[in-house]
Design an enzyme around this catalytic site. Structure first.
Site, short mmCIF file in Angstrom:
data_model
loop_
_atom_site.label_atom_id
_atom_site.label_comp_id
_atom_site.label_asym_id
_atom_site.label_seq_id
_atom_site.Cartn_x
_atom_site.Cartn_y
_atom_site.Cartn_z
N ARG A 154 -14.86 -8.70 -9.94
CA ARG A 154 -14.50 -7.35 -10.38
C ARG A 154 -13.01 -7.25 -10.65
O ARG A 154 -12.19 -7.65 -9.82
CB ARG A 154 -14.89 -6.33 -9.31
N CYS A 157 0.81 -1.22 0.00
CA CYS A 157 0.00 0.00 0.00
C CYS A 157 0.84 1.27 0.00
O CYS A 157 1.75 1.43 0.82
CB CYS A 157 -0.94 0.00 1.21
N CYS A 167 -21.03 1.51 -1.23
CA CYS A 167 -20.22 0.55 -0.49
C CYS A 167 -19.19 1.32 0.32
O CYS A 167 -18.57 2.26 -0.19
CB CYS A 167 -19.51 -0.39 -1.46
N CYS A 180 -17.95 3.57 -4.22
CA CYS A 180 -17.20 2.93 -3.15
C CYS A 180 -16.47 4.01 -2.36
O CYS A 180 -15.59 4.68 -2.90
CB CYS A 180 -16.22 1.92 -3.72
#
Length: 411
Positions: free
Chosen positions: A272, A72, A142, A109
């Site tokens: 997805r 990340c 979401c 999202c």
């Protein structure tokens, strides 16, 4: 190929393949790749037709995460030159979401960096959810806020959230090699909390972190057990300034085999293509639409994606159609059950809920991160090009527009 015939039959009946069959898909040769895509494409079309669901990310709070997830760009100690900002106001988030919805997205999202939300954070996100829903009729929302505490999923549900994303990312056996500040069990617990609160669970993986075929199969089978409604498949974006910056392990062919394996294990679940598709699939992205029925439109959390207009042109040129806001994504048997079986047997399921999530963000490009008709199998692609000799590092671009900036988003 007997293997592919068996997998198609199982997929059409929603039966779970064996681990050996899943591993065999990953071990197929490049010469067999189009056959693999065609076979998985039959399963995808059975449950999702030619529809492609579009999702749009809004990064509510970027950077400065206390977790040490190696993939990340927002992790503790990251030196990646990403955007860093605190919480967007509800109207700012709604404005960002509207851009994606105008481009054809049906789900927004909402993602925020951090280990997990405080109760005050949940209040803030709840207000944002209500604002977006008030200003955009019919939108799905979401949330992806990291690890949830007791009662927080229920509060998000009451505010109008439809789904919650939190990815497993990799196998339990190798999880400690990727992250040390929280555990694999913590992630499982959050997905279960979302389920219990009546939210559609979204949980997926990140490929390309140096994992083995066995690790990939392990995490996908674990996702099946968790039974999310959607499974985002992220391909590591090796950001400079993160521990995995040199991990360029993927080819377009490898990515397609991974997507095919996920489709066979989770035949009737929303699969997805998430972060990294432009970086690793490149010109073979249209082939991936024969395997997955959902993508993100435009940019990701901290990295730029393909132009939204190019996404829409790709979908149309490949013979697919954007799923309308009034259409139900999941097959009838899953939608009717609220959270039904995966793509294996009647009672179990893989996962389709929805989006992504790290202890903070993670998959959707934070640093890692439809089937046509039967006759289309043979022409799913004209040829499979050889993998590039060198990694395409030129395709990794930090997001400088959209949420958290004064520039228009890419949607």
């Amino acid at each position: 190929m007997d293997l592919l015939n068996t997998l198609v039959d199982k997929g059409l009946r929603r039966e779970l393949p064996t681990r050996e069959e899943a591993l065999a898909v990953l071990a197929t040769s490049d010469d067999d790749l189009l056959d693999v895509v065609a076979a998985a494409g039959k399963v995808r079309r059975q449950w999702f037709g030619r529809r492609v669901k579009l999702n749009y990310l809004v990064n509510l709070k970027s950077g400065l995460c206390p977790e040490d997830c190696s993939y990340c760009s927002q992790r503790l100690g990251s030196t990646a030159g990403i955007l860093k900002y605190t919480w967007l106001k509800p109207d700012e988030a709604s404005e960002a979401a509207a851009a994606g919805l105008a481009g054809g997205a049906k789900r927004v999202c909402l993602v925020a960096s951090g280990r997990g939300p405080t109760d005050r954070d949940v209040d803030r996100v709840s207000e944002t959810i209500r604002t977006i829903k008030d200003q955009n009729e019919g939108v799905e929302v979401c949330a992806c806020l990291g690890l949830l505490s007791d009662g927080q999923a229920e509060r998000l549900r009451e505010a109008g959230a439809d789904a919650y994303n939190h990815n497993l990312n990799t196998s339990e056996a190798t999880y400690e090699e990727i992250t040390t500040t929280h555990t694999y069990a913590d992630r499982v617990d959050t997905v279960q909390k979302a389920h219990a609160a009546g939210l559609s669970a979204c949980s997926g993986l990140i490929a390309g972190m140096g994992e083995s075929d066995e690790d990939l199969v392990d995490v996908v089978f674990s996702l099946r057990e968790l039974d999310p409604d959607s499974v985002p498949v992220n391909f590591l974006i090796p950001f400079e300034g993160t521990p995995l910056a040199k991990e360029w392990n993927l080819t377009p062919q490898r990515c397609l085999r991974i997507l095919a394996m996920v489709r066979f294990v989770c035949p009737d679940v929303e699969v997805r293509i998430a972060g990294g598709r432009e970086v690793h699939l490149r010109t073979m992205q249209p082939l991936a639409l024969h395997l997955a029925n959902s993508i993100f439109l435009g940019d990701y959390l901290t990295s730029e994606g393909q132009a939204g207009k190019a996404d829409l042109e790709m979908i149309a040129d490949a013979g697919f159609e954007v799923e309308g806001a009034g259409e139900v994504t999941l097959p009838e048997h899953r939608a009717a059950a609220g959270r039904g079986g995966c793509g294996s047997h009647e009672s179990a399921g893989c996962g389709s809920h929805e989006d992504e999530g790290c202890g903070s963000h993670e998959s959707a490009g934070c640093g890692s991160v439809c089937g046509s008709h039967d006759g289309a199998d043979a022409r799913a692609a004209a040829a499979v090009p050889a993998a590039a000799a060198e990694p395409r590092t030129d395709l990794v671009a930090v997001r400088r527009r959209g949420a958290g900036t004064d520039l228009a988003p890419n949607a």
